[in-house]
Structure formats: structure tokens, C-alpha cells
Design a protein around this motif. Structure first.
Motif, PDB file in Angstrom:
ATOM      1  N   ILE A 142     -44.642  36.372  17.212  1.00 52.53           N
ATOM      2  CA  ILE A 142     -44.962  36.690  18.602  1.00 52.53           C
ATOM      3  C   ILE A 142     -46.295  36.042  18.967  1.00 52.53           C
ATOM      4  O   ILE A 142     -47.315  36.256  18.309  1.00 52.53           O
ATOM      5  CB  ILE A 142     -45.044  38.209  18.841  1.00 52.53           C
ATOM      6  N   THR A 144     -48.934  35.982  21.972  1.00 52.83           N
ATOM      7  CA  THR A 144     -49.356  36.669  23.187  1.00 52.83           C
ATOM      8  C   THR A 144     -50.254  35.729  23.984  1.00 52.83           C
ATOM      9  O   THR A 144     -51.292  35.277  23.493  1.00 52.83           O
ATOM     10  CB  THR A 144     -50.114  37.965  22.859  1.00 52.83           C
ATOM     11  N   ASP A 182     -45.842  38.336  25.973  1.00 52.57           N
ATOM     12  CA  ASP A 182     -45.369  38.089  24.605  1.00 52.57           C
ATOM     13  C   ASP A 182     -44.275  37.034  24.613  1.00 52.57           C
ATOM     14  O   ASP A 182     -43.279  37.156  25.346  1.00 52.57           O
ATOM     15  CB  ASP A 182     -44.847  39.376  23.970  1.00 52.57           C
ATOM     16  N   SER A 218     -48.125  36.631  14.138  1.00 57.00           N
ATOM     17  CA  SER A 218     -48.637  36.973  15.461  1.00 57.00           C
ATOM     18  C   SER A 218     -49.817  36.074  15.765  1.00 57.00           C
ATOM     19  O   SER A 218     -50.587  35.725  14.872  1.00 57.00           O
ATOM     20  CB  SER A 218     -49.051  38.443  15.538  1.00 57.00           C
TER      21      SER A 218
END
Length: 334
Positions: A142, A144, A182, A218
Motif C-alpha cells: 500500500i 499512501t 491508499d 507500505s
């Protein structure tokens, strides 16, 4: 016999004929003869076992094979673990960022049943050579993306006014958000964040705005837009016509002009601002009927700097008419 039993054990002493003894020894050897179990790790990129062109060997993965800790080699396989006849299990130690897809064993008397990350109930018979294959898929990561807008030069835009694009991600295009958006990116995929800031803003990137996504990873990218300082000033020319002495002129009867005497020479419309590069200018007018006087008020002969807003007002006022009375005396008349 009693002495033999005394130094060993009663069940270790056989008192039978040779045929019976041979059968007993054969049975004992058969009981002691087991097999081997090898674990095999396969990484399936999309998690679909029906497609195999995206499968690779899982190198360096840890397993518990029948109670023996094992690590896979460059081919994704552990050493063959020797076991006696019996029931065993094989389990994997799942690495972060991966999901268990499935597992199967083959070659055992009973190949057991697969659960989450393990196969249990593997029954090993004499000389069974068993391979247990475990399939894992990497989880998407992910990213962001956060939008930051700085308006310190009178800019009026906000985060949703900007469109951000992410190559290799889903969604691939979206409006900016101060709280962040996201974006799902498959493991191993190269990605990059980009934006066209449009007129009046610069763009800069901070954080993980390009790279290769790790399994289950992430990352955060901040896209910063800063309003640019003005490079021009504005001038508004206002035309006023006063008809208080019977005049009929209109604003549209006059042509308003702004010039720097060189490269810039432009007719303008009353009340509409124009942009000017820093420099010296003056305002003039032409046209219109006779009988009016013009006055200039404000910034009509001026120097302008970037960011300035100036105004020039030209007022035309009709003048009252004049009556000339001429007296003539004829002295020759009686």
C-alpha cells in the motif's frame, strides 16, 4: 537362555527355529525401515495455481519437517528428512508479506490433509519418498499519497484541485487528498508518482514517491504544491464620461491605450484588468467628440512591479457652450 534374558531383555531373546527366527527378523527390519520427507517452496506471484509461468522457487524459507528444522536451498527444497514408519506433519514458517495459497504432498502411504500453512497426517510406509509442496503468494503493498498545498502568495487552489497519477498502482489516477489516498501496488512492481501542477504552482515530491513495492509493504509519498509568486502586475483603466452640459458621448466612443513606448502597445477595455511585465508605462486615449476635457487620475503614467495592482481613471466632461454677442453701431444712420 536365562543368562541372555538377564543381560538383555526377554523380548530380545528368540527361542524359535530358524524359519520362525527369519520371519521375526524380517518383520523387525520392516518395522525399522521408513522413508524420507522433503519440503518444497513455490512462490506464485498472482496466487492462481492454474497459471504456472509466474511461479518461482522460494529460497531461504523455513520449515518444520517431521520435527526437524529445515531451510530451502536455491531450488526451493529442503534436505530429505529420514523418518521411521509412522504419521508426520510438515509446516512452514510464513514470512511477512506473504499469504498461504495451498499445499500438497505426494509419495506417502497417506498424503495427509492440508491446513493453513501445514500438512498433517502424512503416513510413512516402508521406503516412502515424500515431497510436500507449499505455495505462497506475495501480498500487494500500500502506497499512501498525501497532498499538501501551500498558498503563501495568494493562491486559491486546494488539494482536490490537483490530479495525481501513480504508474503501476490502483487507482492509477485520483484527486489529491490532505488525509491521503491508499494505492494498491502488486509486490515486485515498479511504481512512480507524478502530477501536472498547472499554472501558478510548483510541484515537489517527498518520501517514497518511486521505487519497487515489497510484499505486503507500505510506503508514503507526499506531493507538495506551492503557489508561485507573481511575475506580472495588473492595471485597470476606468473610463468615465460626464454629460452634464448636454453632451451625448459614450465610453465606447473612446479608444484607451497602454504602452511602454517600445514592445508593448495595447488597446484596453474600460474596467478590465490587464497583466503587465514590470516596467514603465503610460495610458492615453483617442477618439470621442469635441467639446470634452479629459483628466487623468491615479496610475496613468507609472512604473509597475510584480504583484502590484494599479488603477488609472480617465474622466471626460462635456463643457458648456459659449454665446458671443456682437454690438454694431452704424453712425451714418439718421
Amino acid at each position: 537362555i536365562a543368562n541372555l534374558e538377564a543381560i538383555s531383555s526377554p523380548d530380545a531373546v528368540y527361542t524359535a527355529d530358524f524359519d520362525t527366527l527369519a520371519a521375526e527378523l524380517a518383520s523387525l527390519a520392516d518395522d525399522l525401515c521408513g522413508g524420507t520427507i522433503t519440503a518444497h517452496k513455490v512462490i506464485d506471484a498472482d496466487g492462481d495455481l492454474d497459471t504456472t509461468d509466474d511461479q518461482t522457487a522460494g529460497v531461504g524459507w523455513s520449515f518444520d519437517v517431521a520435527g526437524s528444522p529445515q531451510t530451502t536451498d536455491d531450488d526451493g527444497k529442503t534436505e530429505a528428512v529420514e523418518v521411521l514408519q509412522g504419521s508426520y506433519s510438515v509446516s512452514e514458517i510464513l514470512a511477512d508479506g506473504y499469504s498461504f495459497v495451498g499445499a500438497t504432498c505426494e509419495g506417502a502411504t497417506n498424503n495427509g490433509s492440508a491446513g493453513e500453512g501445514s500438512v498433517s497426517g502424512i503416513d510413512i510406509g516402508p521406503n516412502d519418498i515424500v515431497f510436500c509442496t507449499f505455495y505462497n503468494s506475495p501480498n500487494p503493498g500500500i502506497l499512501t499519497v498525501i497532498k499538501q498545498v501551500i498558498n503563501d502568495n495568494d493562491g486559491q487552489s486546494s488539494a482536490p484541485d490537483f490530479t495525481i497519477e501513480v504508474s503501476g498502482g490502483t487507482p492509477a489516477s485520483f484527486a489529491g487528498s490532505e488525509s491521503g489516498t491508499d494505492v494498491s501496488i502488486p509486490a515486485g512492481t515498479n511504481y512512480s508518482v507524478s502530477e501536472n501542477p498547472g499554472e501558478g504552482y510548483s510541484v515537489s515530491y517527498d518520501g517514497d514517491c518511486s521505487g519497487t513495492m515489497t510484499p505486503g509493504g507500505s510506503a508514503t509519498c507526499t506531493v507538495i504544491n506551492d503557489d508561485l509568486p507573481p511575475t506580472t502586475g495588473t492595471l485597470t483603466v476606468i473610463k468615465i464620461v460626464v454629460n452634464d452640459n448636454g453632451g451625448q458621448a459614450q465610453v465606447s466612443d473612446y479608444t484607451l491605450n497602454v504602452t511602454d513606448g517600445d514592445a508593448f502597445d495595447e488597446d484596453v477595455t474600460s474596467g478590465q484588468a490587464i497583466e503587465l511585465e514590470p516596467g514603465e508605462y503610460w495610458v492615453s486615449e483617442s477618439g470621442g467628440p469635441a467639446g470634452y476635457t479629459a483628466t487623468y487620475d491615479g496610475d496613468c503614467d507609472f512604473e509597475i512591479e510584480a504583484g502590484e495592482s494599479l488603477t488609472c481613471t480617465i474622466t471626460n466632461d462635456d463643457q458648456p457652450g459659449a454665446l458671443v454677442v456682437k454690438k454694431v453701431i452704424d453712425r451714418c444712420e439718421n
